[in-house]
Design a protein around this motif. Structure first.
Motif, short mmCIF file in Angstrom:
data_model
loop_
_atom_site.label_atom_id
_atom_site.label_comp_id
_atom_site.label_asym_id
_atom_site.label_seq_id
_atom_site.Cartn_x
_atom_site.Cartn_y
_atom_site.Cartn_z
N MET A 148 40.23 14.89 30.59
CA MET A 148 38.86 15.28 30.98
C MET A 148 37.84 14.54 30.13
SD MET A 148 36.98 18.85 30.52
CE MET A 148 36.25 19.65 31.91
N VAL A 175 34.19 13.85 30.64
CA VAL A 175 33.00 14.68 30.38
C VAL A 175 33.28 16.06 30.96
CG1 VAL A 175 31.06 13.07 30.23
CG2 VAL A 175 31.97 13.69 32.48
N ARG A 176 32.65 17.07 30.38
CA ARG A 176 32.75 18.36 31.05
C ARG A 176 31.37 18.79 31.53
NH1 ARG A 176 31.47 23.63 29.08
NH2 ARG A 176 31.14 23.76 26.85
N TYR A 183 28.59 20.93 31.29
CA TYR A 183 28.20 21.69 30.12
C TYR A 183 27.25 22.84 30.45
CZ TYR A 183 27.07 22.34 25.20
OH TYR A 183 26.93 22.87 23.93
N TRP A 201 32.17 35.97 26.37
CA TRP A 201 33.45 35.75 25.69
C TRP A 201 33.54 34.37 25.03
CZ3 TRP A 201 32.80 35.78 30.97
CH2 TRP A 201 33.05 34.58 31.64
N ASP A 224 31.66 28.51 17.59
CA ASP A 224 32.22 27.63 16.56
C ASP A 224 32.75 26.36 17.22
OD1 ASP A 224 31.69 29.46 14.57
OD2 ASP A 224 33.66 30.42 14.74
N ALA A 225 32.90 25.33 16.42
CA ALA A 225 33.50 24.10 16.93
C ALA A 225 34.92 24.40 17.40
CB ALA A 225 33.53 23.05 15.83
N VAL A 226 35.31 23.83 18.53
CA VAL A 226 36.64 24.08 19.06
C VAL A 226 37.33 22.77 19.42
CG1 VAL A 226 36.15 26.40 19.96
CG2 VAL A 226 35.69 24.40 21.40
N SER A 227 38.63 22.86 19.63
CA SER A 227 39.42 21.68 19.98
C SER A 227 38.98 21.15 21.34
CB SER A 227 40.90 22.05 20.06
OG SER A 227 41.13 22.84 21.22
N HIS A 228 39.36 19.91 21.59
CA HIS A 228 39.04 19.26 22.85
C HIS A 228 39.54 20.10 24.02
CE1 HIS A 228 38.98 16.20 26.01
NE2 HIS A 228 38.22 15.47 25.23
N TRP A 266 37.62 23.52 24.45
CA TRP A 266 36.26 23.19 24.86
C TRP A 266 36.23 22.77 26.33
CZ3 TRP A 266 33.68 18.62 26.24
CH2 TRP A 266 32.31 18.63 26.06
N ALA A 267 37.23 21.98 26.71
CA ALA A 267 37.27 21.47 28.09
C ALA A 267 37.41 22.60 29.11
CB ALA A 267 38.43 20.49 28.24
N HIS A 268 37.99 23.73 28.68
CA HIS A 268 38.20 24.85 29.59
C HIS A 268 37.02 25.82 29.62
CE1 HIS A 268 42.20 23.23 29.72
NE2 HIS A 268 42.60 24.15 30.57
N PRO A 286 33.57 27.43 30.58
CA PRO A 286 32.69 27.33 31.73
C PRO A 286 31.31 26.81 31.28
CG PRO A 286 32.87 29.61 31.03
CD PRO A 286 33.75 28.81 30.12
N PRO A 287 30.52 26.27 32.21
CA PRO A 287 29.17 25.83 31.85
C PRO A 287 28.28 27.03 31.53
CG PRO A 287 29.54 25.63 34.22
CD PRO A 287 30.86 26.01 33.62
#
Lengths: 132, 132
Positions: free
Chosen positions: B1, B3-4, B6, B44, B48-52, B55-57, B59-60
């Motif tokens: 993935m 770009v997601r 956002y 939910w 915090d910063a999250v893994s790729h 983050w990819a999962h 929702p916008p």
């Protein structure tokens, strides 16, 4: 959660071409396609009936529907995209431009994003890489 | 993935009022609010910063930004909402109308959804209850 955001619906002249273009932008799956409508969902989403809780956490999909009207003004509602910090922003923007996106000005000044349009002129932004 | 997706960004005259209204519609959390901008995320989602992958999962989110222009035409891009089959569609539509949504016609015939507008006139649909 009473209602969930189920999808973004985009009016367009060519739902097949628009759907394929956006599926490539997001690496999403084409769930349904006809001359009138294309439906995209994230590739990890299932299509079986699910519990209220699982369903509530699903992200929205995208739907492209055929209309006869032309786009007339800057869209009142647009999508922001972003790469993760593990992804290269410049590379991503170059990829989108290579796919036929156009860089446009909507009056933005010195901002940490770029404004592009899809093949039917819908504005969207690509935000700088982030991880939250 | 690469770009997601956002967020959805909605131009409006009153980002505070619009943001609060939509946070109530979706039961979402107000992450940031100023006179110029309101940011909503699902309750939910962490900040915090999250893994790729995580983050990819995600929702916008939704962002409401102040603009001076009035809404001029039917939005080229709109949101579809839907309740789960465990939720009552009529009750949901009544709740939204009670909050100040208006029922409008955009030319739809006998379809399994209703078209409403938010307090600034942005069209959105409420699809029949579903579980996929």
């Amino acid at each position: 959660m009473p209602v969930r955001w189920y999808s973004n619906v985009v009016d367009c002249h060519d739902p097949v071409a628009q759907g394929l273009w956006w599926s490539e932008v997001l690496s999403w799956r084409v769930l349904y396609q006809s001359d009138e409508e294309t439906v995209l969902i994230p590739p990890w989403m299932g299509t079986d009936a699910v519990s209220h809780e699982e369903w509530a956490h699903y992200p929205p999909g995208m739907v492209f529907v055929r209309v006869s009207e032309d786009k007339q003004v800057k869209n009142r509602l647009h999508m922001d995209l972003a790469p993760h910090t593990k992804d290269d922003w410049d590379e991503e923007v170059a990829r989108l431009l290579g796919m036929g996106a156009n860089e446009v000005s909507v009056g933005q000044k010195d901002v940490p994003w770029t404004v592009l349009t899809d093949p039917e002129g819908n504005e969207f932004c690509v935000l700088r890489s982030r991880d939250r």
